[in-house]
Design an enzyme around this catalytic site. Structure first.
Site, mmCIF file in Angstrom:
data_model
loop_
_atom_site.group_PDB
_atom_site.id
_atom_site.type_symbol
_atom_site.label_atom_id
_atom_site.label_comp_id
_atom_site.label_asym_id
_atom_site.label_seq_id
_atom_site.Cartn_x
_atom_site.Cartn_y
_atom_site.Cartn_z
ATOM 1 N N LEU A 186 -1.313 -1.068 -2.704
ATOM 2 C CA LEU A 186 0.029 -1.027 -3.235
ATOM 3 C C LEU A 186 0.367 0.353 -2.610
ATOM 4 O O LEU A 186 -0.329 1.263 -2.319
ATOM 5 C CB LEU A 186 -0.160 -0.599 -4.609
ATOM 6 C CG LEU A 186 0.330 -1.746 -5.469
ATOM 7 C CD1 LEU A 186 -0.981 -2.807 -5.749
ATOM 8 C CD2 LEU A 186 0.839 -1.134 -6.985
ATOM 9 N N ASP A 187 1.616 0.331 -1.757
ATOM 10 C CA ASP A 187 2.079 1.460 -1.454
ATOM 11 C C ASP A 187 2.796 2.412 -2.271
ATOM 12 O O ASP A 187 2.893 1.785 -3.480
ATOM 13 C CB ASP A 187 2.799 1.232 -0.168
ATOM 14 C CG ASP A 187 4.273 0.460 -0.458
ATOM 15 O OD1 ASP A 187 4.800 0.393 -1.815
ATOM 16 O OD2 ASP A 187 4.857 -0.502 0.226
ATOM 17 N N SER A 188 3.447 3.392 -1.973
ATOM 18 C CA SER A 188 4.067 4.204 -3.090
ATOM 19 C C SER A 188 5.293 3.539 -3.632
ATOM 20 O O SER A 188 5.443 3.769 -4.811
ATOM 21 C CB SER A 188 4.328 5.539 -2.282
ATOM 22 O OG SER A 188 5.290 5.459 -1.435
ATOM 23 N N ASP A 216 5.492 0.225 -4.231
ATOM 24 C CA ASP A 216 5.134 -0.850 -5.258
ATOM 25 C C ASP A 216 4.566 -0.031 -6.714
ATOM 26 O O ASP A 216 4.793 -0.445 -7.440
ATOM 27 C CB ASP A 216 3.787 -1.447 -4.425
ATOM 28 C CG ASP A 216 4.034 -2.155 -3.613
ATOM 29 O OD1 ASP A 216 5.485 -2.779 -3.469
ATOM 30 O OD2 ASP A 216 3.163 -2.532 -2.559
ATOM 31 N N PHE A 217 3.986 1.250 -6.215
ATOM 32 C CA PHE A 217 3.477 1.924 -7.473
ATOM 33 C C PHE A 217 4.740 2.324 -8.442
ATOM 34 O O PHE A 217 4.675 2.137 -9.451
ATOM 35 C CB PHE A 217 2.742 3.138 -7.156
ATOM 36 C CG PHE A 217 2.200 3.744 -8.157
ATOM 37 C CD1 PHE A 217 1.145 3.344 -8.817
ATOM 38 C CD2 PHE A 217 2.631 4.965 -8.717
ATOM 39 C CE1 PHE A 217 0.308 3.829 -10.084
ATOM 40 C CE2 PHE A 217 2.219 5.655 -9.930
ATOM 41 C CZ PHE A 217 0.973 5.193 -10.319
#
Length: 82
Positions: free
Chosen positions: A38-40, A42-43
């Protein structure tokens, strides 16, 4: 909610922001960013989905407590109203 119900809800929200993940293969100690990719953004989308589902504020200071499915479920158990 039971721990299993919280985990199922968390996994559902996780899959909604990262549909390429296989829910059957997710482990409680999988790191959302390091292991699952997950990228930032997505988080942040996951945090937003959890906020909407549970109607709970999740302060930025608590984000590390959501780093893995297991940690996240423990955190949700702790902050959910009884």
């Amino acid at each position: 909610m039971t721990r299993d119900q919280l985990r199922a809800a968390f996994i559902a929200d996780l899959i909604s922001v990262a549909p390429d993940l296989d829910p059957a293969k997710l482990q409680d100690d999988d790191h959302l960013q390091d292991d699952l990719g997950l990228d930032s953004m997505d988080f942040l989308n996951l945090v937003s989905a959890l906020h909407r589902r549970f109607d709970l504020p999740i302060p930025e200071a608590d984000y590390p407590r959501l780093a893995t499915p297991g940690k996240a479920v423990g955190y949700l158990q702790e902050v959910m109203p009884a």
